[in-house]
Design a protein around this motif. Sequence first.
Motif, PDB file in Angstrom:
ATOM      1  N   SER A   4      -0.375   8.335   4.287  1.00 20.44           N
ATOM      2  CA  SER A   4      -1.695   8.176   3.668  1.00 20.44           C
ATOM      3  C   SER A   4      -1.795   9.043   2.418  1.00 20.44           C
ATOM      4  O   SER A   4      -0.881   9.800   2.079  1.00 20.44           O
ATOM      5  CB  SER A   4      -2.786   8.582   4.667  1.00 20.44           C
ATOM      6  N   ARG A   5      -2.925   8.941   1.723  1.00 22.33           N
ATOM      7  CA  ARG A   5      -3.158   9.775   0.549  1.00 22.33           C
ATOM      8  C   ARG A   5      -3.042  11.256   0.912  1.00 22.33           C
ATOM      9  O   ARG A   5      -3.273  11.652   2.051  1.00 22.33           O
ATOM     10  CB  ARG A   5      -4.555   9.504  -0.040  1.00 22.33           C
ATOM     11  N   GLY A  46       1.759   2.542  -4.826  1.00 17.70           N
ATOM     12  CA  GLY A  46       1.729   3.494  -3.726  1.00 17.70           C
ATOM     13  C   GLY A  46       2.429   4.796  -4.098  1.00 17.70           C
ATOM     14  O   GLY A  46       2.715   5.068  -5.271  1.00 17.70           O
ATOM     15  N   GLN A  70      -8.578  -3.492  -1.783  1.00 19.00           N
ATOM     16  CA  GLN A  70      -8.483  -2.044  -1.950  1.00 19.00           C
ATOM     17  C   GLN A  70      -8.620  -1.300  -0.622  1.00 19.00           C
ATOM     18  O   GLN A  70      -8.174  -0.159  -0.490  1.00 19.00           O
ATOM     19  CB  GLN A  70      -9.538  -1.559  -2.938  1.00 19.00           C
ATOM     20  N   SER A  95       0.820  -1.210   0.000  1.00 15.34           N
ATOM     21  CA  SER A  95       0.000   0.000   0.000  1.00 15.34           C
ATOM     22  C   SER A  95       0.857   1.264   0.000  1.00 15.34           C
ATOM     23  O   SER A  95       0.351   2.353  -0.269  1.00 15.34           O
ATOM     24  CB  SER A  95      -0.929   0.013   1.216  1.00 15.34           C
ATOM     25  N   ASP A 126      -5.612   0.313   1.208  1.00 17.38           N
ATOM     26  CA  ASP A 126      -5.113   1.636   0.817  1.00 17.38           C
ATOM     27  C   ASP A 126      -5.761   2.765   1.598  1.00 17.38           C
ATOM     28  O   ASP A 126      -5.421   3.933   1.391  1.00 17.38           O
ATOM     29  CB  ASP A 126      -5.345   1.864  -0.680  1.00 17.38           C
ATOM     30  N   ARG A 127      -6.700   2.434   2.496  1.00 19.26           N
ATOM     31  CA  ARG A 127      -7.389   3.502   3.224  1.00 19.26           C
ATOM     32  C   ARG A 127      -7.745   3.074   4.654  1.00 19.26           C
ATOM     33  O   ARG A 127      -8.705   3.569   5.241  1.00 19.26           O
ATOM     34  CB  ARG A 127      -8.657   3.921   2.478  1.00 19.26           C
TER      35      ARG A 127
END
Length: 347
Positions: free
Chosen positions: A327-328, A230, A287, A223, A290-291
């Motif tokens: 994180s994003r 990433g 998925q 991730s 990723d969060r």
Amino acid sequence: MKHTFVSIIAMVGIILPTIVSCKGSATVQNPGYSTSWQPDILGDGYEMRYVHQPDDYSGAVRSTIIRKQSPCGGSRGVLYVHGFNDYFFQSEMGDRFVDSCYNFYAVDLRKYGRSIMPGQKMFQARAMDEYFPDIDSALVQMRRDGIDEVVLMGHSTGGLTTSLFMNASPDTIIKALILNSPFLDWNLSPFLEKAAIPVVDVAGAIFPNIKISQGKSREYSESLLKKYGGEWDYNTSWKLEESPDVDAGWIRAIEEGQEKLHKDSHIGVPVLLLHSDSSYVSGDNPQKADRADAVLDVADISKYGKLLGGSVTEVTVDGGLHDLALSRKEVRDSMYVIIFNWLNNNL
């Protein structure tokens, strides 16, 4: 920890015939290294220096201080402590503090990252207070640099370490503690937590080098790393892609550290407790990794984090990874708004 110690049950069954063949870690000789400041691998104004620490049960050890000083000057600073299977590489985080007029410091703890020495067993620990001198050395340096108001910040196992540090011998220049997904409890089944971990704890006191697999999980690294889609690049010799093996001595150190905080935590400075809104578990849509926190149980972080002291502010970061700083971008931006608003209200 997610997927941590998948072989504990099997190990409990074979522990007695195994322990007689365990050997200690290799002892290394100090190869010589500079303790003066030099440009860091991160570039862009970051610099580093090694700190000689007294030899321990494995031989010579060192820690590393990394810093980037703010053009604002001033006497405020942040000291960051990384987690397990980690080191300081989050330059964006450091830059955010520097741009907000905080001098930024980080420490690579003994047997991690920049501090790893030839022949050393990475990440090895027998008690969490082994890391206190590494933190103390960085604080001494900050004082020398004219900093008298420090925000201590810890991620994951670094959150456990910094919480124990503040609980045991709080330094008067530390004015606040920020915890990024602190490792305050095992992310294991009730059976493993109540039955297997205590067995390993006892064994670890006598036979600390018994190796225990964590299952070679890669969800978290996949991730993060650019090559898997990433956003980040880092040294995978220092932050391994697969969950590394640990040993019984390390499990004992973590268990005893967590128990100390569960039974008697009285941190006297304001604490900001940050964690994701959810955890990724086996069987979830890939998925989601990723969060969500793919390492720890956010419910445990909340439960035990709120007991750390008399002034704990808990904030859930929606869509955050285990290391919220990775994180994003929109999640990171939200986290930094939370941090700086909190600091403005608590310092």
